[in-house]
Design a protein around this motif. Sequence first.
Motif, short mmCIF file in Angstrom:
data_model
loop_
_atom_site.label_atom_id
_atom_site.label_comp_id
_atom_site.label_asym_id
_atom_site.label_seq_id
_atom_site.Cartn_x
_atom_site.Cartn_y
_atom_site.Cartn_z
N ALA A 198 -6.34 -5.11 -53.07
CA ALA A 198 -6.95 -6.42 -53.29
C ALA A 198 -8.08 -6.69 -52.31
N ARG A 199 -8.07 -5.97 -51.18
CA ARG A 199 -9.14 -6.12 -50.18
C ARG A 199 -9.66 -4.74 -49.78
N THR A 200 -10.96 -4.64 -49.61
CA THR A 200 -11.54 -3.45 -48.98
C THR A 200 -12.31 -3.91 -47.76
N PHE A 201 -12.34 -3.06 -46.73
CA PHE A 201 -12.88 -3.46 -45.44
C PHE A 201 -14.12 -2.65 -45.08
N TYR A 202 -14.90 -3.25 -44.20
CA TYR A 202 -16.10 -2.60 -43.66
C TYR A 202 -15.94 -2.52 -42.15
N LEU A 203 -16.18 -1.34 -41.58
CA LEU A 203 -16.02 -1.13 -40.15
C LEU A 203 -17.33 -1.43 -39.44
N ARG A 204 -17.32 -2.44 -38.55
CA ARG A 204 -18.52 -2.79 -37.80
C ARG A 204 -18.77 -1.75 -36.70
N GLU A 205 -19.99 -1.82 -36.12
CA GLU A 205 -20.34 -0.89 -35.05
C GLU A 205 -19.48 -1.09 -33.82
N ASP A 206 -19.00 -2.33 -33.58
CA ASP A 206 -18.17 -2.59 -32.40
C ASP A 206 -16.71 -2.20 -32.62
N GLY A 207 -16.39 -1.61 -33.77
CA GLY A 207 -15.04 -1.15 -34.02
C GLY A 207 -14.15 -2.13 -34.74
N THR A 208 -14.62 -3.38 -34.92
CA THR A 208 -13.81 -4.38 -35.63
C THR A 208 -14.02 -4.25 -37.13
#
Length: 465
Positions: free
Chosen positions: A377-387
Amino acid sequence: VAAAAEGGRALPQLSDDIPFRVNWPGTELGPPTTGVLYKEDNYIIMTTVDKEKYKCLLPLIASGNEEEEKDYKGPTPGELLEPLFKQSSCSYRIESYWTYEVCHGKHIRQYHEEKETGQKINIQEYYLGNMIMKNPLSEPESQELSRGRDLLFPLLQIPTKNIEGQMTPYYPVELGNGTPCSLRQNLPRSSTVMYICHPEAKHEILSVAEVTTCEYEVVILTPLLCNHPKYRFRASPVNDIFCQSLPGSPLKPHNLEQLEKQQEMLKMPFRRVKEEEMPSTKEEKFSSIHKPVAVGSHQLLTVGTTHISKLTDEQLIKEFLSGSYCFHGGVGWWKYEFCYGKYVHQYHEDKESGKTSVVVGTWSKEEHIEWSRKNAARTFYLREDGTQTVRMVSHFYGNGDVCDLTDKPRQVTVKLKCKESDSPHAVTIYMLEPHSCQYILGVESPVICKILDTADEYGLLSVPS
């Protein structure tokens, strides 16, 4: 008005593509000293039906980039597009039934896929044109011929096409030898691909049109042509004409003064009534897709975007999440209406037969939660700061109208994605049909960017705190 040319120059042929504005500065004529060029001998005497006379100074240049265009010594348009042709890239446009595939420098294909579980994929397809030369040459000869054509091409006349009311220069590439057309004695289909400059585009297909039977025009937006000054998209400048009253004539024609006063009297009460009738929070009607969108200081084109209400962000988010504010969009025959937490409709409006509507899916929180246990139901994106941040949420809408092909209710997965835009209240909607009567509805908007991080484990959204 009756006009008599008395200046030292022959008057250029006027065109609706170049806008003009008449100024009435009075007896002291003072045209601008910068920008558009004026010369004292380039004027005409205008005489009204009341025998009022004016000396009107005309601008010499209709647009501001002539010097840059004249001095340009860079790559030809064909050379600018060469990387696109060499990297074997393809662009796609998905409509309600057909998908269009433009493989640059190779072919144009129109196709529809039917995917049935456990069965072979059935593809219905037509080639609208192939890049096959009638007299094949060696590669050096071909390149030399292409460059010669490109160098000669601007000297003849760069063609233009009316795109959203703006006459826009384009670079044509002809493709022939397509699928035989039964309506034209089995002659092969053919197409003209029109490449136009758009600095922020990614070689999208703006439009596909069948101009005559089995002959097509395809418009492609590309940033590659923007390096050539003659192909840059720009709003036509408004050129001022300065009309100085001659002795015995008023500063401005009498009839024109009277007309302007009447127009002002008509406009004022009309405006007051309209403002009283329309509350400030009332949503605006949806405008049509492919309207020019202001980006920076220029009018640029966007693809498949609908402008939505100018409610404040907070109001819009609340109304969207409550299902009282619905998104509309889509291109081609079918349009789509998406009301969050309520339904997805597919509809077509016709002046004669009215509105035809199909329920693609309806919302059930319990069914969606059950679906989300088996699907992401959710897909995520990894930011440059690791969050991590939520990139997209998917919602299941089932129990639509029964499908004739499957005898089962239609169903749709709605994918809500963040899409940054210079227009904060814009939405792009497209529909895919990977299986018969099982759909994917893509909804992308800056509005969604503001609420994605509120998604819970089931992808359900809430108003940001």
